[in-house]
Scaffold this motif. Structure first.
Motif, PDB file in Angstrom:
ATOM      1  N   UNK A  33       0.676  -1.549  -0.118  1.00 47.88           N
ATOM      2  CA  UNK A  33      -0.161  -0.149  -0.013  1.00 47.88           C
ATOM      3  C   UNK A  33       0.947   1.117   0.199  1.00 47.88           C
ATOM      4  N   UNK A  34       1.987   0.734   1.032  1.00 52.79           N
ATOM      5  CA  UNK A  34       3.071   2.203   0.749  1.00 52.79           C
ATOM      6  C   UNK A  34       4.161   2.395  -0.151  1.00 52.79           C
ATOM      7  N   UNK A  35       4.398   1.673  -0.432  1.00 56.90           N
ATOM      8  CA  UNK A  35       5.297   1.518  -0.886  1.00 56.90           C
ATOM      9  C   UNK A  35       5.437   1.249  -2.984  1.00 56.90           C
ATOM     10  N   UNK A  50       0.990  20.848  -4.537  1.00 50.83           N
ATOM     11  CA  UNK A  50       2.635  20.204  -3.573  1.00 50.83           C
ATOM     12  C   UNK A  50       2.473  19.889  -2.060  1.00 50.83           C
ATOM     13  N   UNK A  51       2.024  20.896  -1.488  1.00 47.54           N
ATOM     14  CA  UNK A  51       0.992  20.415   0.196  1.00 47.54           C
ATOM     15  C   UNK A  51       0.637  18.909   0.592  1.00 47.54           C
ATOM     16  N   UNK A  52       0.049  18.746  -0.327  1.00 54.03           N
ATOM     17  CA  UNK A  52      -0.850  17.901  -0.691  1.00 54.03           C
ATOM     18  C   UNK A  52      -0.089  16.164  -0.475  1.00 54.03           C
ATOM     19  N   UNK A  53       1.093  16.245  -1.786  1.00 55.34           N
ATOM     20  CA  UNK A  53       2.054  15.409  -2.316  1.00 55.34           C
ATOM     21  C   UNK A  53       2.733  15.175  -1.014  1.00 55.34           C
ATOM     22  N   UNK A  54       3.141  16.584  -0.883  1.00 53.68           N
ATOM     23  CA  UNK A  54       4.357  16.833   0.532  1.00 53.68           C
ATOM     24  C   UNK A  54       3.574  15.270   1.679  1.00 53.68           C
ATOM     25  N   UNK A  55       2.519  15.911   1.855  1.00 55.28           N
ATOM     26  CA  UNK A  55       1.745  15.088   3.230  1.00 55.28           C
ATOM     27  C   UNK A  55       1.553  13.167   3.173  1.00 55.28           C
ATOM     28  N   UNK A  56       1.185  13.224   1.190  1.00 60.51           N
ATOM     29  CA  UNK A  56       1.116  11.976   1.255  1.00 60.51           C
ATOM     30  C   UNK A  56       2.323  10.938   1.702  1.00 60.51           C
ATOM     31  N   UNK A  57       3.533  11.984   0.272  1.00 58.72           N
ATOM     32  CA  UNK A  57       5.130  11.148   0.702  1.00 58.72           C
ATOM     33  C   UNK A  57       5.426  10.996   2.494  1.00 58.72           C
ATOM     34  N   UNK A  58       5.035  11.798   3.436  1.00 57.19           N
ATOM     35  CA  UNK A  58       5.527  11.846   4.089  1.00 57.19           C
ATOM     36  C   UNK A  58       5.328  10.611   5.187  1.00 57.19           C
ATOM     37  N   UNK A  59       3.620  10.322   5.207  1.00 52.06           N
ATOM     38  CA  UNK A  59       3.424   8.917   5.455  1.00 52.06           C
ATOM     39  C   UNK A  59       3.813   8.189   4.733  1.00 52.06           C
ATOM     40  N   UNK A  60       3.648   7.996   3.701  1.00 49.56           N
ATOM     41  CA  UNK A  60       4.708   6.609   3.275  1.00 49.56           C
ATOM     42  C   UNK A  60       5.931   6.712   3.644  1.00 49.56           C
ATOM     43  N   UNK A  61       7.033   7.138   3.744  1.00 47.45           N
ATOM     44  CA  UNK A  61       7.903   7.653   4.021  1.00 47.45           C
ATOM     45  C   UNK A  61       8.098   7.264   5.737  1.00 47.45           C
ATOM     46  N   UNK A  62       7.336   7.477   6.344  1.00 48.62           N
ATOM     47  CA  UNK A  62       6.767   6.995   7.650  1.00 48.62           C
ATOM     48  C   UNK A  62       6.875   5.752   7.849  1.00 48.62           C
ATOM     49  N   UNK A  63       5.798   4.985   6.921  1.00 48.23           N
ATOM     50  CA  UNK A  63       6.114   3.415   6.830  1.00 48.23           C
ATOM     51  C   UNK A  63       6.828   2.578   6.158  1.00 48.23           C
TER      52      UNK A  63
END
Length: 264
Positions: A33-35, A50-63
């Motif tokens: 789901x995250x990778x 771009x802020x939306x992308x930052x938020x989504x990718x931050x969640x992906x990186x955390x996982x």
């Protein structure tokens, strides 16, 4: 007679290509789901800002705890009734030293290694329940560079270092821009150069490289082409390293950043 020879030669050429495709082994990967991110499995996958992308990718990186992710687009067909012997984790498959940039510390995936040893080497399917998705496009995308809350550029800090001997025959600069180091192989509308960041005195280089040999022996250089150097790909590749020019006469270590400029 010549017509028959051409037709027969073409037939064997096509047959050879088909045979090569059939000789490829097949790998099956589960969807993470995250990778593994794809509009094929997540409809309306788009970011309004771009802020939306930052938020989504931050969640992906955390996982995932990785520097990037796999992006793919399916070929438009869902295959069924395949019987894979083993379904692999693509995150575990890719995130290891085999696919990272050369060096001791890098955990950045080298997309060229990935292309040679995975995407061009195997037939790939992603498994979604009892359905199998064959990607039409598959690529690794880095989260970097990105921007922080104050809109400052953030680079990946975990990089290995390359030291190049300052070669004034191959590297040059203009009098009005002394902090920009150009190389003689960059001559097109896209110009690759190094921009000086700072000068240090107390570093020690374990291995001193020849920049001209490094560039001309790389996959980004083709002596048989009119435009011999792919400036964009070289800049992209070197941006994942910390780079110093070593001026042995002055015992200086010049920290430089790979830069690309496009001329109209």
């Amino acid at each position: 007679m010549k017509t028959y020879i051409i037709i027969i030669s073409f037939f064997f050429f096509v047959s050879s290509l088909i045979a090569q495709e059939k000789e490829k082994d097949t790998l099956f990967f589960g969807i993470d789901k995250y990778y593994t991110i794809s509009p094929t499995i997540t409809p309306n996958l788009s970011y309004k800002t771009y802020s939306d992308w930052i938020e989504v990718t931050k969640e992906q990186m955390d996982h995932t705890k990785t520097n990037g992710y796999i992006s793919f687009i399916g070929d438009g067909y869902l295959t069924k009734n395949l019987k894979p012997k083993k379904i692999l984790s693509i995150k575990e498959y890719i995130e290891n030293r085999k696919f990272y940039y050369d060096g001791k510390y890098n955990q950045i995936v080298d997309k060229w290694k990935l292309k040679d040893s995975l995407t061009d080497k195997y037939i790939i399917y992603f498994v979604k329940g009892d359905e199998f998705i064959q990607p039409r496009i598959l690529e690794y995308k880095s989260y970097y560079p990105r921007r922080d809350k104050d809109w400052n550029a953030v680079q990946n800090k975990v990089k290995d270092t390359l030291f190049f001997k300052l070669d004034n025959e191959y590297v040059y600069h203009w009098e009005d821009t002394p902090e920009e180091y150009f190389i003689k192989d960059s001559m097109g509308n896209e110009r690759f150069f190094f921009k000086k960041a700072e000068i240090l005195k107390t570093l020690k280089s374990k291995k001193l490289l020849n920049l001209k040999e490094f560039v001309q022996s790389s996959r980004f250089y083709n002596k048989d082409k009119q435009q011999k150097l792919s400036d964009h790909d070289l800049a992209d590749f070197l941006s994942d390293y910390i780079i110093f020019f070593v001026n042995e006469n002055k015992s200086e270590f010049i920290h430089v950043n790979p830069t690309l400029v496009v001329y109209d």
